[in-house]
Design an enzyme around this catalytic site. Structure first.
Site, short mmCIF file in Angstrom:
data_model
loop_
_atom_site.label_atom_id
_atom_site.label_comp_id
_atom_site.label_asym_id
_atom_site.label_seq_id
_atom_site.Cartn_x
_atom_site.Cartn_y
_atom_site.Cartn_z
N TYR A 161 -1.67 -1.09 10.79
CA TYR A 161 -1.80 -1.41 9.37
C TYR A 161 -0.54 -0.97 8.62
O TYR A 161 0.00 -1.73 7.80
CB TYR A 161 -3.04 -0.73 8.80
CG TYR A 161 -3.26 -0.97 7.33
CD1 TYR A 161 -3.75 -2.19 6.87
CD2 TYR A 161 -3.01 0.03 6.39
CE1 TYR A 161 -3.97 -2.41 5.51
CE2 TYR A 161 -3.22 -0.18 5.03
CZ TYR A 161 -3.70 -1.40 4.60
OH TYR A 161 -3.92 -1.62 3.26
N SER A 187 0.87 -1.18 0.00
CA SER A 187 0.00 0.00 0.00
C SER A 187 0.90 1.22 0.00
O SER A 187 2.09 1.14 0.33
CB SER A 187 -0.88 -0.01 1.26
OG SER A 187 -1.46 1.26 1.49
#
Length: 301
Positions: free
Chosen positions: A155, A142
Site C-alpha cells: 500500500y 496518504s
C-alpha cells in the site's frame, strides 16, 4: 481555484473520503458533479443526497481497471456534459499484512486501482484539460505516501508512487495552466480503514475533516496538502529524525498478525526438526532395533 459554478469528477465517490469530498463540493457551490465508483447502489444514494442540494449529478458506474470501458465512458461524458474543471482521483484499495505473509493478488489489485486507475483517469481528463489550457487535478495519496510503515509495504509503495507521479505531472502540466495537487490525509475512519489493524497511538480523522481541508486549500497555491497534525508531525520527524521515526513505527505497528506468522514458523520448524531426527535414526542404521515401517510412519507426521 474557485469551485462555484464549476464541474468536477470524483472517483471513489460512493464511500469514505471520495463521498465526503463530493458532498463538501456540493455544499460549497459546485455546479455539476460526475461521480465514479463500482457500487451502483451506493453511488445512487450519494447522488440522491447531493441532488437535494440543487447540484446536477451524473453517476458513472465504472471499474477503473477496465481501461476500454473507462475511455468510452469519459469521452461520452465530456461530450454530453461539457468540460471537467476539477478531477479528484480518490478511488483506492488497501491490504495489510506482514510482507512475508503478503499475497501477490493483493499487490496486483492495489497497483491496478491505486496507480493504474489513477493514471488512466488522469490521462483521459488531463489531455482534454490541456486542450483548454485550464484545470485542476487532485490525486489522493496518504501519509503513507511520505512515511512508510510495517505491515503496509505494498500500500505504501502505491501511495509513494502517487506522490511521485503527482510531482512529475505538476512540472509538466504547469505550462498548460493545469494545477496538480497531492492530498495526504493521515489515517481516516472509513470502511476501508476499519478492516485494518490500527497502529497504536494513531487517532483517526473523519472523512469530512479531510474534505473540508481539501476544498479550503483549493483556492490557495498548495502543491501538497497534508491533513491533520499527525501528518505534519510525522513528515517533520521523517525529515529531521528518520531513524527515530522508524523505531517509533516499529513499536506502534500492529503485532497480532506478525506474532501469528512467527508462531506458524515455529510450528513448521518443530515439525521439520522432528522429521530430521527420525531421518538421522535411519541414517545411523538402527533398523535392527526399530521397525522400518514405524520409522517411516513417524517421518510422515
Amino acid at each position: 481555484m474557485k469551485i462555484q459554478g464549476k464541474t468536477a469528477l470524483v472517483t471513489g465517490a460512493s464511500r469514505g473520503i471520495g463521498r465526503a469530498i463530493a458532498l463538501e463540493l456540493a455544499q460549497q457551490g459546485i455546479r455539476r458533479l460526475l461521480l465514479v465508483a463500482r457500487n451502483r447502489q451506493r453511488l445512487a444514494e450519494v447522488a440522491a443526497e447531493i441532488e437535494r442540494q440543487g447540484v446536477l449529478v451524473v453517476t458513472l458506474v465504472l471499474d477503473l481497471t477496465q481501461i476500454v470501458g473507462v475511455n468510452i465512458a469519459i469521452a461520452r461524458a465530456w461530450r454530453t456534459y461539457g468540460p471537467i474543471d476539477l478531477l479528484v482521483n480518490c478511488a483506492g484499495v488497501a491490504h495489510q499484512a506482514p510482507f512475508l505473509e503478503s499475497k501477490l493478488q493483493n499487490l496486483q489489485e492495489e497497483i491496478a486501482t491505486n496507480l493504474m486507475g489513477m493514471y488512466t483517469m488522469t490521462r483521459l481528463i488531463g489531455r482534454r484539460m490541456a486542450a483548454r489550457h485550464e484545470g485542476t487535478i487532485v490525486n489522493v495519496s496518504s501519509l503513507m505516501g511520505k512515511v512508510a510503515a510495517p505491515t503496509m509495504a505494498s500500500y505504501s509503495a502505491t501511495k509513494f508512487g502517487i506522490v511521485g507521479f503527482t510531482q512529475a505531472l505538476r512540472g509538466e502540466l504547469a505550462r498548460e495552466n493545469i494545477r496538480v495537487i497531492a492530498l495526504l490525509p493521515s489515517l481516516t475512519d472509513t470502511d476501508m480503514a476499519r478492516g485494518l489493524h490500527l497502529f497504536r497511538w494513531v487517532l483517526p480523522m473523519t472523512p469530512q475533516q479531510v474534505a473540508k481541508v481539501l476544498v479550503a486549500k483549493l483556492e490557495k497555491n498548495s502543491s501538497e496538502i497534508l491533513v491533520g497534525w499527525q501528518s505534519h508531525l510525522a513528515v517533520w520527524f521523517q525529515r529531521f529524525f528518520p531513524s527515530l521515526l522508524e523505531k517509533v513505527l516499529r513499536i506502534a505497528a500492529p503485532l497480532s498478525r506478525s506474532k501469528s506468522f512467527r508462531e506458524k514458523q515455529n510450528r513448521q520448524q518443530a515439525t521439520s526438526n522432528r522429521k530430521g531426527f527420525w531421518r538421522r535414526v535411519l541414517d545411523f542404521g538402527f533398523l535392527d532395533l526399530v521397525d522400518k515401517r514405524l520409522i517411516k510412519g513417524l517421518i510422515k507426521l
